[in-house]
Motif scaffolding. Structure first.
Motif: not given
Lengths: 546, 86
Positions: A339-346, A26-32, A323-337
């Motif tokens: 710790d991809g086992q725990k985070w997923k981005a949509f 059950g991953k944490n999720i980021l959504i743009y 809805y902020d693409r730049e912030w989404f990319e930062i969050l992806c770097q901080q979490f998904v990239e």
């Protein structure tokens, strides 16, 4: 216990079926998501699912208004507790699942915060002060138990107090009973506000506004008998947020003195601190959903929120929506990239169809493939309009990614959103094999554009299918160009030709280089049947454009 | 503090009378408290109030299972009925 899958059908913006796969555990999720793409529908789906039983919410109130009347909708959550998965449904037909203990527990632990909520922490009341009483009692502490009334929350206390106001002041025993309840409310609230203040100080420290100190000033509730102006009532609903800025006490007028970032920081800190009053979830479902709450903060002021989540909400399943693409990319770097086992981005998109909005959902990085799969799914269901929307979305994602990766110049627009797919396509068209360009152009003019807008056109099955094929070939081509696969295949074909039938002429070499990756692979397969160079020429005349 | 101890007693009473209902959802009070080795009131040496306050703070800690179980007690169907929350 965590959510491993969310299924939505005919709920708010989600017409038809949509699935978010969160995998085990059950991953944490980021959504743009763009405005109108379904982010808030997801926010409300989760919130209302958990609150459905406690607040008697009816699925019908959130049902998508364009859904076929006889086609049942639902919100389904698949939960995994480490041993086995269970799916819970909320729909017009099934309301029992939402009253199960694990869902009621999730409601108590979970937190939902959107930007409008943050604003409430700095709205000035007519007395020119920020009074948090309503926000605390009706939202933040509504499910927090009053230590002086075991088993009953402040929300329940407040309802009970209002229901206990006597109509007749000669009923002294009723007044005494109400007074006793008021005393317990006042005592309990004073204690909880102390705890909240302590958590708030902890959370607010992350924002590094060292010169801003926060505390609460509570006025006690009192029973007032009717007078010339008002009936019997309870007065004193006042919890003033005291903000000390440097040596100055802003006396509850901080919205007049603090900037937007500090106000947002205070608001977010209050909400998160209130959640930390709960016991720590153990193997319970606890979710924290933040829907664009950081839009009032610049980038440096948003980063502390990442640390707060990491340090204080490790036992929660996190949903960050923006809805902020730049912030989404930062969050992806901080979490998904990391710790991809725990985070997923949509990524959520929305068709710009005026007749029917269709959210388009895909996992980040796999977006184009997923869009094309969806296009094929809808095609099989004979929903050609939906299929066209997905094809177009795949096409736009493909060409934007290609221009970005290849640094292809596109016309400058002050607002990036004003850039049209036409701008990207025109800039890159010359780098694509002519046969693919031809098919894509046809698909764009015949299928993708008209169908995705609110014009009434005849829909032909074959044309939609050709459009899906064209974009699939374009994807194959661009992917191979970006990964240099194409160069390797060209080199391999030329080597095999040279060792088999001889060196081709420069004009034939140029034609070979312009073949799509798909055609090159076909040529490589057909090579063993060539006996002389004219065979190559015939093949090119048959398969490639002149 | 007194109210919290009362809540714990309520939890113990529920467990005494409705053991199957609580166990079905992995709720327990008696076992957890037994493992705490709490002293009898008469055995507390020195300032009793201070000692009780320390016990309270331990049992009220956010990660203490007693606190979690009390927080979620009213999610159990039979308890919801008893407390008029169903």
């Amino acid at each position: 216990m965590r959510i491993t899958q969310i299924d939505l059908k005919h709920y708010r913006g989600f017409r038809n079926e949509h699935t978010l796969e969160l995998h085990q555990p059950g991953k944490n999720i980021l959504i743009y998501g763009e405005n109108g793409s379904g982010k808030s529908s997801l926010f409300h789906a989760l919130k209302q699912f958990l609150n459905a039983s406690d607040q008697n919410l009816a699925f019908a109130d959130g049902r998508n208004i364009f859904a076929e009347p006889n086609d049942n909708g639902y919100v389904k959550l698949s939960l995994h507790d480490g041993s086995q998965p269970t799916t819970y449904e909320w729909s017009a037909q099934n309301t029992l699942d939402t009253s199960k203990p694990e869902i009621l527990a999730a409601r108590k632990f979970s937190g939902f915060l959107e930007y409008r909520d943050v604003l409430k922490t700095h709205l000035l009341t007519p007395g020119d002060r920020v009074n948090l009483f309503d926000l605390l009692i009706n939202t933040l502490l509504v499910d927090i138990e009053n230590p002086f009334t075991p088993g009953f929350t402040f929300g329940q206390n407040w309802k009970d107090l209002n229901a206990s106001i006597p109509r007749d002041n000669r009923r002294t025993s009723e007044i005494a009973s109400l007074q006793a309840k008021i005393d317990k409310f006042n005592d309990g609230l004073a204690i909880k506000l102390q705890e909240l203040e302590s958590q708030l100080t902890k959370v607010f420290t992350y924002f590094n506004y060292g010169n801003v100190k926060l505390s609460f000033a509570l006025s006690s509730l009192v029973y007032r008998r009717r007078d010339k102006r008002d009936d019997n009532r309870i007065d004193g609903q006042k919890v003033i947020l005291r903000v000390k800025f440097g040596s100055e006490d802003l006396q509850g007028k901080h919205p007049q003195f603090l900037n937007e970032a500090k106000l947002s920081g205070i608001g977010i800190a209050i909400y998160l601190a209130a959640l930390l009053l709960n016991p720590t979830p153990q193997n319970d479902l606890a979710i924290l959903v933040l829907d664009d709450v950081l839009i009032g903060l610049d980038m440096s002021n948003r980063l502390p929120v990442i640390d707060i989540i990491r340090n204080h909400f490790a036992n929660y399943q996190i949903f960050l929506l923006t809805y902020d693409r730049e912030w989404f990319e930062i969050l992806c770097q901080q979490f998904v990239e990391i710790d991809g086992q725990k985070w997923k981005a949509f990524e959520f998109y929305c068709s710009d169809d005026n007749q029917l909005e269709i959210p388009v959902i895909a996992a980040r990085g796999k977006a184009v493939t997923e869009y094309l799969m969806k296009a094929n799914d809808y095609f099989k269901l004979h929903d050609y309009k939906a299929a066209a929307v997905y094809v177009r979305t795949a096409f736009e994602a493909l060409i934007k990614n290609y221009c970005d990766k290849r640094s292809i110049p596109v016309p400058y627009k002050e607002k990036a959103k004003e850039l049209k797919s036409e701008n990207f396509w025109n800039a890159m068209e010359s780098k694509i094999p002519a046969d693919i360009v031809k098919d894509v152009k046809t698909a764009r003019s015949v299928v993708m554009n008209p169908l995705s807008h609110s014009r009434i056109v005849a829909v032909f099955q074959a044309e939609v299918q050709k459009a899906i094929q064209a974009v699939t070939r374009l994807q194959e081509e661009l992917t191979s160009q970006l990964s240099n696969d194409k160069l390797k295949v060209i080199s391999s074909v030329l080597t095999k030709l040279q060792s088999g039938i001889g060196q081709p002429a420069q004009s034939e070499k140029t034609r070979i280089e312009k073949l799509s990756i798909h055609q090159l692979k076909q040529l490589e397969q057909d090579l063993p049947s060539f006996s002389a160079l004219p065979d190559l020429l015939s093949w090119l005349n048959l398969h490639a454009l002149p | 503090m007194l109210e919290y101890f009362e809540q714990i007693i309520d939890g113990l009473v529920y467990e005494l009378y409705l053991p199957e209902d609580l166990n079905a959802y992995d709720f327990a009070f008696a076992n957890i408290l037994q493992n705490e080795n709490l002293p009898a009131l008469d055995d507390i040496q020195g300032n009793e109030l201070e000692a009780l306050r320390a016990i309270f703070q331990h049992l009220y800690a956010q990660d203490n299972p007693i606190r979690r179980n009390l927080f979620l007690l009213d999610t159990i169907p039979v308890i919801r009925m008893i407390e008029g929350k169903a």
